[in-house]
Motif scaffolding. Structure first.
Motif, PDB file in Angstrom:
ATOM      1  N   ASN A  72       4.417 -12.714  21.697  1.00 19.87           N
ATOM      2  CA  ASN A  72       4.479 -13.174  23.084  1.00 19.87           C
ATOM      3  C   ASN A  72       3.628 -12.275  23.974  1.00 19.87           C
ATOM      4  O   ASN A  72       3.618 -11.051  23.798  1.00 19.87           O
ATOM      5  CB  ASN A  72       5.935 -13.164  23.570  1.00 19.87           C
TER       6      ASN A  72
ATOM      7  N   ILE B  44       6.600 -19.393  27.843  1.00 19.89           N
ATOM      8  CA  ILE B  44       5.254 -19.798  28.290  1.00 19.89           C
ATOM      9  C   ILE B  44       5.198 -20.028  29.798  1.00 19.89           C
ATOM     10  O   ILE B  44       4.370 -20.809  30.276  1.00 19.89           O
ATOM     11  CB  ILE B  44       4.785 -21.071  27.559  1.00 19.89           C
TER      12      ILE B  44
ATOM     13  N   SER C 170      -5.476 -26.987  22.275  1.00 22.26           N
ATOM     14  CA  SER C 170      -6.321 -25.821  22.487  1.00 22.26           C
ATOM     15  C   SER C 170      -7.243 -25.633  21.294  1.00 22.26           C
ATOM     16  O   SER C 170      -6.917 -26.034  20.182  1.00 22.26           O
ATOM     17  CB  SER C 170      -5.470 -24.561  22.698  1.00 22.26           C
TER      18      SER C 170
ATOM     19  N   GLU D 164      -0.557 -26.846  17.453  1.00 24.82           N
ATOM     20  CA  GLU D 164       0.177 -26.822  18.709  1.00 24.82           C
ATOM     21  C   GLU D 164       1.545 -27.453  18.521  1.00 24.82           C
ATOM     22  O   GLU D 164       1.693 -28.409  17.766  1.00 24.82           O
ATOM     23  CB  GLU D 164      -0.560 -27.588  19.820  1.00 24.82           C
TER      24      GLU D 164
ATOM     25  N   THR E 265       2.394 -24.872  23.434  1.00 26.95           N
ATOM     26  CA  THR E 265       1.579 -25.248  24.581  1.00 26.95           C
ATOM     27  C   THR E 265       1.647 -26.750  24.794  1.00 26.95           C
ATOM     28  O   THR E 265       1.657 -27.510  23.819  1.00 26.95           O
ATOM     29  CB  THR E 265       0.111 -24.806  24.386  1.00 26.95           C
TER      30      THR E 265
ATOM     31  N   SER F 162       1.001 -22.450  18.235  1.00 29.22           N
ATOM     32  CA  SER F 162       1.020 -22.154  19.665  1.00 29.22           C
ATOM     33  C   SER F 162       1.968 -23.109  20.378  1.00 29.22           C
ATOM     34  O   SER F 162       1.913 -24.321  20.156  1.00 29.22           O
ATOM     35  CB  SER F 162      -0.379 -22.295  20.272  1.00 29.22           C
TER      36      SER F 162
ATOM     37  N   THR G  21      -3.105 -19.592  21.534  1.00 29.48           N
ATOM     38  CA  THR G  21      -3.141 -19.061  22.891  1.00 29.48           C
ATOM     39  C   THR G  21      -3.000 -17.549  22.980  1.00 29.48           C
ATOM     40  O   THR G  21      -3.517 -16.928  23.907  1.00 29.48           O
ATOM     41  CB  THR G  21      -2.032 -19.722  23.736  1.00 29.48           C
ATOM     42  N   VAL G  22      -2.317 -16.924  22.044  1.00 29.31           N
ATOM     43  CA  VAL G  22      -2.104 -15.476  22.096  1.00 29.31           C
ATOM     44  C   VAL G  22      -3.072 -14.731  21.186  1.00 29.31           C
ATOM     45  O   VAL G  22      -3.784 -13.824  21.613  1.00 29.31           O
ATOM     46  CB  VAL G  22      -0.647 -15.120  21.713  1.00 29.31           C
TER      47      VAL G  22
ATOM     48  N   ALA H  61       2.410 -16.642  27.234  1.00 29.95           N
ATOM     49  CA  ALA H  61       1.953 -17.471  26.117  1.00 29.95           C
ATOM     50  C   ALA H  61       2.646 -17.012  24.851  1.00 29.95           C
ATOM     51  O   ALA H  61       3.011 -15.835  24.723  1.00 29.95           O
ATOM     52  CB  ALA H  61       0.436 -17.380  25.961  1.00 29.95           C
TER      53      ALA H  61
ATOM     54  N   ASP I  30       2.776 -17.433  20.414  1.00 32.50           N
ATOM     55  CA  ASP I  30       2.319 -17.864  19.096  1.00 32.50           C
ATOM     56  C   ASP I  30       3.359 -17.487  18.051  1.00 32.50           C
ATOM     57  O   ASP I  30       3.963 -16.409  18.128  1.00 32.50           O
ATOM     58  CB  ASP I  30       0.999 -17.172  18.707  1.00 32.50           C
TER      59      ASP I  30
END
Length: 510
Positions: free
Chosen positions: A465, A311, A406, A419, A402, A400, A410-411, A318, A320
């Protein structure tokens, strides 16, 4: 049917060389990717993405297969139909948003299947554009055994999930059905073949169909044309799924992954071959009406999943993880499977969720790590410890990596997301699926009579990714996507039978 140690050793040796090719008499997860049933762990039409996929018949006989798409909350069906593949045939299709003309996608529309392939379909038109349907979860079909569940009732629930392809039978070579579904070259060059007569594919009577062999494989990819991203993966292949013909008309919800059977062993028993850690081959039988469900779960069981993350904000990176439980519905959807047992899962699907508690550990690339959530909790686990552990609530879960919360993953832009805080900008994680609640699949019986319990949960999935090169030359590609299948470990425990006086006969999982 019992196996002695020599036979088991020989089977294990053959499996190591031939990739399970000779183990067609029982359910197994084929590492070579060929089988009778295929599981595609994820589809999505979120984030302006399409999902493209293929189903390939590598064998020299035709096949009729069930194609089934399932939404990600509770695995209720959103589209089922039959597909006829001639020998060496490939069927391709894509999934996109069912967007009315003149409308902009605001996230409220459902998904749809689009195919321009000529392979014969029964249940939807060949060359179809077929919207996904909400009837399976919104209560419309309550009178035929599919009552509404507690998840969202709107059509946007169909935007992400997973799908499966199950061989129902082989088409007898030389039969009228084989002739009708075989593509005929009209002389205009490659890729112009069309079947002779798709209309002759049976809707009710399985004329010309016998028990299926293997040889199916497939792949899929989540693509965003505007961003230039493509996350591709191979379907998981289950071999030895059935020893009998499983044909049903396109209106039927069967066969499903609970239809696994093994007539080579004992009648009414589904047998599974599972490699435990260290390469030990386990032969486990599951009796009764839930045996097929449990045999498929057994070959998908993992006590821990492993994969990486990346990340780094300097590279716009990013990550997932997709974690899908393909058999979870048979344990937790009490609206349909009310009489079925719940373990290895924890709770029924209620209020739109069926939580399972997990215990992840996140490492950076230099041995630093985030410790497990429950480090000093006594047993039995209390509510304070449970509250500190993350849960996976759905059939399809997207995690995700991160440091901040979120709205979507993210992906992949998933709504079915969680998360997980990373440790640094790159590293790896272990996802303990046994967890503090000790998830385990009971009910197995080994050939020597041991009661076998497999630890963890039946899971498939991958790590996606994305990296963005902000310094790319004008007009050059600046988005890069990659996908890596999860690695897994497996473990078991058993209760051996006892001789006179209570002495265990066998102490190992075997």
């Amino acid at each position: 049917m019992k196996r002695n140690n020599l036979t088991t050793a020989l089977v294990a040796a053959i499996a190591g060389v031939a990739g399970f090719a000779s183990l067609a008499s029982a359910v197994d997860l084929n590492p070579d990717g060929l089988g009778q049933a295929l599981i595609y762990p994820y589809y999505t039409v979120n984030k302006s993405q399409n999902t493209q996929f293929s189903v390939v018949n590598s064998s020299n006989v035709g096949k009729v297969v069930k194609v089934r798409f399932l939404e990600g909350y509770n695995s209720r069906e959103v589209l089922d139909f039959n597909l006829y593949l001639s020998a060496h045939d490939v069927w391709t299709a894509s999934l996109s948003v069912a967007l009315p003309a003149g409308k902009t996608d605001d996230g409220s529309y459902g998904g749809q299947l689009i195919t321009h392939d000529n392979s014969c379909l029964d249940g939807i038109p060949t060359g179809a554009q077929q919207p996904f349907l909400s009837f399976g979860y919104d209560g419309t079909l309550a009178s035929v055994g599919q009552p509404a569940d507690t998840g969202p009732q709107t059509i946007d629930r169909t935007r992400e999930g997973y799908f499966e392809v199950i061989a129902m039978g082989d088409v007898i070579p030389g039969s009228a059905l084989s002739t009708d579904i075989t593509h005929v070259q009209p002389g205009a060059g490659p890729n112009t073949e069309v079947p002779k007569d798709c209309g002759s594919a049976p809707s009710d009577t399985p004329t010309g169909i016998v028990a299926p062999t293997g040889g199916l494989f497939g792949g899929a990819g989540v693509i965003n044309v505007g961003l230039g991203t493509f996350f591709a993966y191979n379907a998981e292949a289950i071999d030895g799924f059935t020893a009998t013909q499983l044909y049903t008309p396109p209106s039927s919800l069967l066969p499903s992954l609970q239809s696994a059977n093994d007539t080579v062993a004992t009648a009414g028993v589904a047998r599974a071959y599972v490699f435990e850690n260290g390469g030990n081959l386990l032969t486990v039988d599951y009796p009764g009406v839930q045996g097929g469900r449990d045999a498929v779960s057994a070959v998908l069981m993992a006590d821990t999943l492993y994969n990486e993350y990346y990340i780094d904000p300097g590279f716009g990176a990013a990550s997932d993880w997709v974690v899908t439980f393909p058999t979870k519905r048979f344990y937790v959807d009490k609206g349909i499977f009310g009489a079925y047992t719940t373990p290895p899962f924890e709770t029924a699907f209620l209020a739109g969720k069926s939580n399972v508690t997990i215990a992840p550990i996140v490492y950076d690339r230099e041995e630093g790590f985030v410790p497990p959530f429950t480090s000093n909790c006594p047993s039995p686990i209390g509510p304070t410890c449970l509250a500190s552990n993350p849960t996976l609530p759905y059939e399809v879960n997207v995690i995700s990596f991160t440091p901040t919360a979120s709205v979507k993953s993210t992906v992949l832009g998933s709504n079915l997301h969680k998360e997980l805080k990373p440790w640094g900008v790159a590293g790896w994680a272990s996802l303990d699926l046994v967890g503090p609640n000790k998830h385990a699949l009971p009910g197995g019986i080994s050939p020597v009579g041991n009661a076998v319990t497999l630890n963890g949960l039946p899971a498939v999935g991958f790590y996606a990714n994305n990296v963005i090169n902000a310094n790319a030359q004008p007009g050059l590609q600046s988005n890069y996507g990659s996908v890596f299948r999860h690695r897994a470990s497996r473990s078991c425990a058993n209760v051996p039978p006892t001789a006179a006086g209570g002495t265990p006969v066998v102490a190992a999982c075997s």
